[in-house]
Design an enzyme around this catalytic site. Structure first.
Site, PDB file in Angstrom:
ATOM      1  N   SER A 178       1.115  -0.943   0.325  1.00 21.66           N
ATOM      2  CA  SER A 178       0.028  -0.326   0.140  1.00 21.66           C
ATOM      3  C   SER A 178       0.805   1.059  -0.190  1.00 21.66           C
ATOM      4  O   SER A 178       0.128   2.637  -0.571  1.00 21.66           O
ATOM      5  CB  SER A 178      -1.001   0.240   1.135  1.00 21.66           C
ATOM      6  OG  SER A 178       0.245  -0.407   3.011  1.00 21.66           O
ATOM      7  N   HIS A 206      -5.372  -3.887  -1.578  1.00 28.89           N
ATOM      8  CA  HIS A 206      -5.376  -2.848  -3.629  1.00 28.89           C
ATOM      9  C   HIS A 206      -5.630  -2.832  -4.482  1.00 28.89           C
ATOM     10  O   HIS A 206      -4.798  -2.962  -5.926  1.00 28.89           O
ATOM     11  CB  HIS A 206      -3.772  -2.512  -3.000  1.00 28.89           C
ATOM     12  CG  HIS A 206      -4.086  -1.125  -1.798  1.00 28.89           C
ATOM     13  ND1 HIS A 206      -4.789  -0.116  -1.187  1.00 28.89           N
ATOM     14  CD2 HIS A 206      -3.494  -2.000  -0.271  1.00 28.89           C
ATOM     15  CE1 HIS A 206      -5.090   0.572  -0.253  1.00 28.89           C
ATOM     16  NE2 HIS A 206      -4.199  -0.981   0.524  1.00 28.89           N
ATOM     17  N   LYS A 236     -12.638   0.339  -0.725  1.00 27.78           N
ATOM     18  CA  LYS A 236     -11.263   0.533  -1.813  1.00 27.78           C
ATOM     19  C   LYS A 236     -12.373   0.517  -3.089  1.00 27.78           C
ATOM     20  O   LYS A 236     -12.732   1.214  -3.998  1.00 27.78           O
ATOM     21  CB  LYS A 236      -9.758  -0.380  -1.641  1.00 27.78           C
ATOM     22  CG  LYS A 236      -9.133   0.058  -0.703  1.00 27.78           C
ATOM     23  CD  LYS A 236      -7.889  -0.112   0.207  1.00 27.78           C
ATOM     24  CE  LYS A 236      -7.520  -0.363   1.220  1.00 27.78           C
ATOM     25  NZ  LYS A 236      -8.285  -0.780   2.514  1.00 27.78           N
TER      26      LYS A 236
END
Length: 384
Positions: A178, A206, A236
């Site tokens: 990240s 991610h 996300k």
């Protein structure tokens, strides 16, 4: 820490340029936000596909609120597992190509669930040095032998695997890191897991929705096998909240029966599961969002190739610029803020000492003009 020690500790954080405070958004999550009455183009959010404020997710949530109400009311095992939760889990499993999936309230809870349910005293867990804090905390809570290997160093990992007497072994990695934006060598890690009779647990917070055709890192690398456990967060790229674990039916059943962070917590609001279903349709049906992100990544890397600071190697929407000193990173972030761009300065302990950075985060909601404006300001700020 004693109560009387807290003021001094806070002052020390301020002196080291490590003091953190929250910034209150006065608008929905978007590429353009208002903070303290001022408008900024924000390159700080992990809403990679621009779905957090998408009308389809809002409508799905509103309809689900009318049907299912607000609160989950109980844990999934007592009276809180709604039909829409089940539908979302089945859809996530199908999308990821796994037998089953299990929803969690957060990636933190999912990491604790998997690791503490599979390893304990006398076992061993192996973690990349740059793993997210939630993975590290889960490893510590498991009470297994916790061994950390150098970042993406397969030889070091194999040395640790070969030397452990533990009967049960688990390798835990972020698929996309990240703060650096680089990726774990997943194919080689699964080979090591097979060779040393270990689980491979992938935190794809991610990568899900972004890499490959949107199904994430494991699917892009065509990873399969009973040793593989896949986790992705839904706050996300998916634009919602929570997380899920996808694996074999038996592994998911084991988590339902043993994972404390699943068993002993109230289920997520069922309306969020409806939003997840809507999000999956957009992730699968609108590949232009990923195409736009890829174009933006290329633009960043071309424009910032010659700046005075190090641009980390990343093909993801995470594009960090290593500044070094905390105060210098804070100064550059402040210069960008003055020009109307919100780019966070990331400092220790989130990243190692001496590697404070600007973390540019790209989303499909950004326009080309917004990106070009940011890059002009970054080039000017880093060359002055």
């Amino acid at each position: 820490m004693r109560a009387q020690d807290i003021p001094g500790a806070l002052l020390e954080l301020q002196q080291q340029h490590q003091f953190r405070q929250r910034h209150i958004l006065e608008t929905p999550q978007s590429s353009q936000v208002v903070i303290a009455g001022k408008s900024y183009v924000a390159f700080a959010s992990n809403d990679y596909l621009g779905l957090a404020n998408h009308p389809a997710l809002i409508e799905a949530t509103q309809q689900a609120l009318s049907r299912w109400g607000v609160g989950g009311g109980a844990s999934h095992l007592v009276a809180g597992h709604f039909a829409v939760h089940e539908q979302a889990e089945q859809a996530l499993a199908r999308y990821c190509g796994c037998e089953a999936a299990l929803l969690f309230s957060s990636g933190y809870a999912a990491n604790q669930a998997v690791i503490t349910s599979l390893v304990g005293r006398g076992d061993a867990v192996f973690a990349d040095k740059l793993n997210h804090a939630s993975l590290n905390d889960a490893c510590l809570l498991s009470r297994a032998s916790f061994r950390r290997f150098r970042h993406n160093d397969l030889q070091h990992l194999e040395e640790l695997l070969a030397s452990t007497p533990a009967r049960t072994r688990l390798i835990a990695v972020d698929a996309v890191y990240s703060m650096d934006g680089d990726e774990a060598p997943l194919k080689e890690l699964l080979q090591l897991a097979d060779k040393y009779d270990a689980w491979l647990y992938i935190d794809d917070a991610h990568g899900f929705g972004i890499l490959g055709d949107g199904r994430g890192s494991a699917a892009e690398n065509r990873l399969q096998g009973e040793r593989l456990i896949y986790m992705a967060t839904l706050g996300k790229a998916a634009g919602v909240a929570g997380a899920f674990v996808a694996a074999s039916q038996q592994l998911v059943q084991w988590l339902v029966n043993s994972a404390r962070s699943y068993i002993f917590t109230t289920a997520q609001p069922p309306a969020l599961a409806a939003a997840v279903l809507a999000s999956l349709q957009l992730i699968a049906g609108e590949p232009w969002r990923r195409t736009r992100l890829q174009q933006y990544v290329r633009s960043v890397r071309e424009r910032l190739a010659d700046v005075n600071f190090q641009l980390m190697p990343s093909r993801t929407p995470i594009q960090p610029i290593i500044i070094g000193r905390n105060e210098q990173a804070m100064l550059l972030a402040a210069r960008l803020k003055e020009r109307g761009y919100w780019v966070p300065a990331i400092r220790p302990p989130t990243v190692p000492e001496g590697t404070a950075r600007l973390r540019i985060t790209l989303t499909a909601a950004h326009t080309q003009d917004q990106l070009e404006g940011l890059l002009d300001c970054v080039v000017a700020a880093t060359q002055s």
